[in-house]
Design a protein around this motif. Sequence first.
Motif, PDB file in Angstrom:
ATOM      1  N   LEU A 208       0.844  -1.209   0.000  1.00 21.13           N
ATOM      2  CA  LEU A 208       0.000   0.000   0.000  1.00 21.13           C
ATOM      3  C   LEU A 208       0.872   1.249   0.000  1.00 21.13           C
ATOM      4  O   LEU A 208       1.894   1.318   0.682  1.00 21.13           O
ATOM      5  N   THR A 209       0.456   2.255  -0.766  1.00 19.77           N
ATOM      6  CA  THR A 209       1.035   3.599  -0.672  1.00 19.77           C
ATOM      7  C   THR A 209      -0.100   4.613  -0.699  1.00 19.77           C
ATOM      8  O   THR A 209      -0.984   4.526  -1.567  1.00 19.77           O
ATOM      9  N   ILE A 210      -0.075   5.557   0.238  1.00 17.73           N
ATOM     10  CA  ILE A 210      -1.113   6.579   0.336  1.00 17.73           C
ATOM     11  C   ILE A 210      -0.461   7.940   0.094  1.00 17.73           C
ATOM     12  O   ILE A 210       0.512   8.292   0.758  1.00 17.73           O
ATOM     13  N   PHE A 211      -1.000   8.704  -0.842  1.00 18.14           N
ATOM     14  CA  PHE A 211      -0.440   9.999  -1.209  1.00 18.14           C
ATOM     15  C   PHE A 211      -1.358  11.121  -0.713  1.00 18.14           C
ATOM     16  O   PHE A 211      -2.516  11.215  -1.137  1.00 18.14           O
ATOM     17  N   ASP A 212      -0.814  11.939   0.190  1.00 14.24           N
ATOM     18  CA  ASP A 212      -1.521  13.128   0.687  1.00 14.24           C
ATOM     19  C   ASP A 212      -2.900  12.798   1.246  1.00 14.24           C
ATOM     20  O   ASP A 212      -3.783  13.649   1.277  1.00 14.24           O
ATOM     21  N   ARG A 213      -3.087  11.542   1.658  1.00 12.20           N
ATOM     22  CA  ARG A 213      -4.344  11.067   2.238  1.00 12.20           C
ATOM     23  C   ARG A 213      -5.545  11.275   1.318  1.00 12.20           C
ATOM     24  O   ARG A 213      -6.688  11.346   1.770  1.00 12.20           O
ATOM     25  N   ARG A 214      -5.277  11.362   0.011  1.00 11.53           N
ATOM     26  CA  ARG A 214      -6.388  11.528  -0.923  1.00 11.53           C
ATOM     27  C   ARG A 214      -6.349  10.519  -2.072  1.00 11.53           C
ATOM     28  O   ARG A 214      -7.253  10.492  -2.899  1.00 11.53           O
ATOM     29  N   LEU A 215      -5.294   9.709  -2.130  1.00 11.03           N
ATOM     30  CA  LEU A 215      -5.226   8.660  -3.140  1.00 11.03           C
ATOM     31  C   LEU A 215      -4.336   7.541  -2.625  1.00 11.03           C
ATOM     32  O   LEU A 215      -3.256   7.799  -2.093  1.00 11.03           O
ATOM     33  N   ALA A 216      -4.801   6.303  -2.783  1.00 11.80           N
ATOM     34  CA  ALA A 216      -4.022   5.148  -2.340  1.00 11.80           C
ATOM     35  C   ALA A 216      -3.787   4.212  -3.514  1.00 11.80           C
ATOM     36  O   ALA A 216      -4.648   4.058  -4.394  1.00 11.80           O
ATOM     37  N   ILE A 217      -2.601   3.603  -3.522  1.00 16.86           N
ATOM     38  CA  ILE A 217      -2.286   2.541  -4.475  1.00 16.86           C
ATOM     39  C   ILE A 217      -2.196   1.238  -3.695  1.00 16.86           C
ATOM     40  O   ILE A 217      -1.432   1.129  -2.737  1.00 16.86           O
ATOM     41  N   VAL A 218      -2.977   0.273  -4.083  1.00 16.21           N
ATOM     42  CA  VAL A 218      -2.951  -1.049  -3.460  1.00 16.21           C
ATOM     43  C   VAL A 218      -2.431  -2.033  -4.500  1.00 16.21           C
ATOM     44  O   VAL A 218      -3.049  -2.218  -5.551  1.00 16.21           O
ATOM     45  N   SER A 219      -1.285  -2.657  -4.226  1.00 14.50           N
ATOM     46  CA  SER A 219      -0.670  -3.576  -5.176  1.00 14.50           C
ATOM     47  C   SER A 219      -0.914  -5.016  -4.766  1.00 14.50           C
ATOM     48  O   SER A 219      -1.302  -5.300  -3.620  1.00 14.50           O
ATOM     49  N   MET A 220      -0.628  -5.904  -5.703  1.00 13.41           N
ATOM     50  CA  MET A 220      -0.868  -7.310  -5.453  1.00 13.41           C
ATOM     51  C   MET A 220       0.256  -7.917  -4.615  1.00 13.41           C
ATOM     52  O   MET A 220       1.409  -7.505  -4.701  1.00 13.41           O
TER      53      MET A 220
END
Length: 327
Positions: A208-220
């Motif tokens: 998981l990576t969360i950018f500026d608490r407004r977008l998250a990337i969830v990887s496999m």
Amino acid sequence: MSNDDLPAHLHRLGLTPEEAEIYLAMLRTGHTTAADLAGHLGWKPKEAEQAITRLTELGLAAGGTPDGSEATPVDPAIALDHLSHARSAELQLAHTAAINAYRDYRRSVSPQARDDLVEVVTGTQITERILHIEGVAESEVLRFDSPPYHIPASANPTEVRNLERGVEYRVVYSKSAVQNHSYYTSNIQPCVAAGENARVLPTVPVKLTIFDRRLAIVSMSFVEAEVNDSLLLVRPSSLLSALTGLFETSWRSAFPMHCSNRVPSALRPIQARILELLGAGVTDDTIADLLGISRRTLSRNLEQLNYKAGTATRFQLALHAARNGWI
């Protein structure tokens, strides 16, 4: 920055090419007349007067006469701040307009608003999207770091640049990431040295990576990646709030990892690094491999650490190290 770049930068701030050209000419000549500037630049006097009048209105010049036939360049700090704020406001309006236009498009494709909350990205788009999203982060990046990686597990220049411009990074690494020798030396150590706040857990609950608490990337994960090379983009929603809460809970329970050049006076540099890696939970073989030392050298340093701390077990050593600022 060279003087050759200045016209382009002035244009970005809102000056026309003509205004930038005459402003640079004024910087070379000092107090001057419109007629002299026109002759120097090959302009008509009226064109020079109009440009001088505009520069005076912007606060970049002080007019010597009401008709703008004379002028002197002045300290541009206040004027440039005003121009910068104006351009920032215009960019924000453009940003909002583009987002609204895309949302209108999404609604025209599917009226279900919830479709905007999660986007699936696959194949060749993955790396490009990750690099773009991270490159425009503004204030904070939160990350669970664990293999496998969509981007080759090497140096992360985007993170280093973001750290230099004030973006805060908090990263929780899995033990499998730390014990990867090439990743530890080429990615983790340089990023922590550049200012990343790093901690370690035996495993992380999700990539998981969360950018500026407004977008998250969830990887496999490892297992999922074998059958589905994709990632999810999660936008503001209860799901994003839950992912942020999951990160904060894990962050509080994770073990700090410094990898810094600051070494407590009681320790030698290699001993400080050994303590950090012990806290990461990796094996003795992995510690020796990461530090490029033999098991015998590692054992000798552990004995010295126990002697200095007056401890007999690794648990006691860890307590002593935490209480006395060794880690």
